[in-house]
Enzyme design. Structure first.
Site, PDB file in Angstrom:
ATOM      1  N   TYR A  11      -4.278  -7.093  -6.442  1.00 55.95           N
ATOM      2  CA  TYR A  11      -3.524  -7.341  -7.664  1.00 55.95           C
ATOM      3  C   TYR A  11      -4.427  -7.257  -8.884  1.00 55.95           C
ATOM      4  O   TYR A  11      -5.656  -7.183  -8.758  1.00 55.95           O
ATOM      5  CB  TYR A  11      -2.786  -8.688  -7.593  1.00 55.95           C
ATOM      6  CG  TYR A  11      -3.624  -9.926  -7.817  1.00 55.95           C
ATOM      7  CD1 TYR A  11      -4.598 -10.308  -6.920  1.00 55.95           C
ATOM      8  CD2 TYR A  11      -3.426 -10.714  -8.952  1.00 55.95           C
ATOM      9  CE1 TYR A  11      -5.355 -11.454  -7.132  1.00 55.95           C
ATOM     10  CE2 TYR A  11      -4.177 -11.863  -9.176  1.00 55.95           C
ATOM     11  CZ  TYR A  11      -5.141 -12.224  -8.262  1.00 55.95           C
ATOM     12  OH  TYR A  11      -5.894 -13.349  -8.483  1.00 55.95           O
TER      13      TYR A  11
ATOM     14  N   LYS B  54     -10.124  -7.711  -5.363  1.00 53.19           N
ATOM     15  CA  LYS B  54      -9.140  -8.655  -5.914  1.00 53.19           C
ATOM     16  C   LYS B  54      -7.890  -8.664  -5.034  1.00 53.19           C
ATOM     17  O   LYS B  54      -6.882  -8.032  -5.350  1.00 53.19           O
ATOM     18  CB  LYS B  54      -8.814  -8.282  -7.368  1.00 53.19           C
ATOM     19  CG  LYS B  54      -8.124  -9.406  -8.128  1.00 53.19           C
ATOM     20  CD  LYS B  54      -8.145  -9.143  -9.610  1.00 53.19           C
ATOM     21  CE  LYS B  54      -7.257 -10.072 -10.403  1.00 53.19           C
ATOM     22  NZ  LYS B  54      -7.597 -11.494 -10.302  1.00 53.19           N
TER      23      LYS B  54
ATOM     24  N   LEU C 132     -15.801 -12.241  -7.821  1.00 50.99           N
ATOM     25  CA  LEU C 132     -15.017 -11.173  -8.424  1.00 50.99           C
ATOM     26  C   LEU C 132     -15.744 -10.674  -9.669  1.00 50.99           C
ATOM     27  O   LEU C 132     -16.257 -11.485 -10.452  1.00 50.99           O
ATOM     28  CB  LEU C 132     -13.623 -11.682  -8.810  1.00 50.99           C
ATOM     29  CG  LEU C 132     -12.702 -10.571  -9.307  1.00 50.99           C
ATOM     30  CD1 LEU C 132     -12.270  -9.665  -8.152  1.00 50.99           C
ATOM     31  CD2 LEU C 132     -11.486 -11.124 -10.017  1.00 50.99           C
TER      32      LEU C 132
HETATM   33  N1  PMP Z   1     -12.954 -14.833 -10.337  1.00 53.46           N
HETATM   34  C1  PMP Z   1     -11.795 -15.031  -9.685  1.00 53.46           C
HETATM   35  C2  PMP Z   1     -11.840 -15.593  -8.300  1.00 53.46           C
HETATM   36  C3  PMP Z   1     -10.566 -14.719 -10.298  1.00 53.46           C
HETATM   37  O1  PMP Z   1      -9.409 -14.895  -9.631  1.00 53.46           O
HETATM   38  C4  PMP Z   1     -10.562 -14.217 -11.623  1.00 53.46           C
HETATM   39  C5  PMP Z   1      -9.266 -13.936 -12.343  1.00 53.46           C
HETATM   40  N2  PMP Z   1      -8.577 -12.894 -11.814  1.00 53.46           N
HETATM   41  C6  PMP Z   1     -11.796 -14.031 -12.267  1.00 53.46           C
HETATM   42  C7  PMP Z   1     -12.971 -14.352 -11.594  1.00 53.46           C
HETATM   43  C8  PMP Z   1     -11.877 -13.488 -13.663  1.00 53.46           C
HETATM   44  O2  PMP Z   1     -11.610 -12.112 -13.681  1.00 53.46           O
HETATM   45  P1  PMP Z   1     -10.975 -11.407 -14.954  1.00 53.46           P
HETATM   46  O3  PMP Z   1     -11.876 -11.717 -16.103  1.00 53.46           O
HETATM   47  O4  PMP Z   1     -10.969  -9.980 -14.608  1.00 53.46           O
HETATM   48  O5  PMP Z   1      -9.608 -12.005 -15.136  1.00 53.46           O
END
Ligand code: PMP
Length: 287
Positions: free
Chosen positions: A33, A150, A207
């Site tokens: 996602y 993700k 992530l």
């Molecule tokens: N780490 C995790 C585990 C997350 O779920 C998210 C949010 N999706 C992030 C970091 C931050 O990523 P982003 O800045 O791309 O939203």
């Protein structure tokens, strides 16, 4: 207003949208996602999210069945149809619904399931917590080891959020072998007493946040020193400041960790400054 959502090529009222009970997203969390924020009716860092989506799909041998341009068009159409000024767009792609349950991947010609839906969040960039900061607890990181992908496997982060709520806090920072990995749905940072931003280096352990990439770029441009390395909860509690980043929270100060104040327990100068730069630059570049 009934939300309009997108399912496999169609725009439908949310009450009429359906996916199969054999969908592998439902049966096996076999899906990925993305979440893209909308400010002033425009998409924030769409290209970053589209690029990470392509990477997540490739890492899982899932086919990319929609082009970058088609995805952009669907995002924009949902913003328009749902009259979103500020909000979020969720995009979910699963390995599809092959017709029966099986651990083996379905035949190559199985069409992926693609779902997009919006959340209307007026004033998304004016969250009061940006001024007061949030409180976090630390928990053990019990997730699988491909956190760079993700996926929709969000059970442990969801449990972590509940543990935080139970403790009267807002979120949990996960810790592995003594070092912070990330928050349940955000990347984690500290600011040392000499003003250096420290955040864990990129690997399969976290992530690769799209907001993280932009924030580190803006910090460097503002002559703020950045160190990408692991840090402990103890170092964070003794730091000058702490904060998190994500596409929905942007940059959010953290003022308490496991009941201990960070710095003087108040929102420090650097996190709000970085937040302001981030929002200003990203609004300018929004499409
Ligand atoms: N780490 C995790 C585990 C997350 O779920 C998210 C949010 N999706 C992030 C970091 C931050 O990523 P982003 O800045 O791309 O939203």
């Amino acid at each position: 207003m009934t939300r309009t959502v997108y399912v496999n090529g169609e725009y439908l009222p949310e009450t009429e949208a359906k996916v199969s009970i054999f969908d592998r997203g439902f049966l096996m969390a076999d899906g990925v996602y993305e979440v893209t924020s909308v400010l002033g009716g425009k998409l924030i860092d769409f290209d970053g999210h589209a690029a990470r989506l392509a990477r997540s799909l490739a890492e899982l041998d899932m086919k990319q069945s929609v082009t970058h341009e088609e995805l952009l068009e669907i995002h924009r159409e949902l913003v328009t149809r749902n009259e979103i000024t500020d909000g979020l767009i969720y995009l979910q792609i699963t390995r599809g619904a092959p017709g029966d349950r099986d651990f083996a991947f379905p035949p190559e010609d199985t069409e992926p399931t693609i779902v997009l839906f919006t959340q209307n969040k007026p004033g998304l960039a004016d969250a009061p917590q940006a001024k007061t900061g949030i409180k976090v607890i630390s928990i053990e990181d019990l997730r699988w080891h491909r956190r760079d992908i993700k996926t929709v496997q969000l059970l442990y982060p969801s449990m972590g959020k509940m543990m935080a709520k139970k403790a009267g806090c807002d979120d949990a920072w996960m810790v592995e072998e003594g070092f912070v990995t990330e928050g349940t749905s955000n990347n984690a940072y500290i600011v040392t007493k000499d003003g250096t931003i420290v955040t864990r280096h990129l690997s399969n352990d976290i992530l690769h946040g799209i907001t993280r990439a932009a924030v580190l770029r803006f910090a460097k441009e503002a002559q703020v020193k950045v160190e990408e390395r692991p840090f402990t909860i103890e170092e964070a509690q003794n730091a000058a400041e702490a904060f998190i980043t994500s596409a929905s929270a942007f940059v959010m100060p953290v003022v308490e960790i496991d009941g201990q104040p960070v710095g003087d327990g108040k929102v420090g100068p650097l996190a709000p400054r970085i937040r302001e730069i981030y929002l200003e630059e990203m609004r300018k570049a929004a499409i």
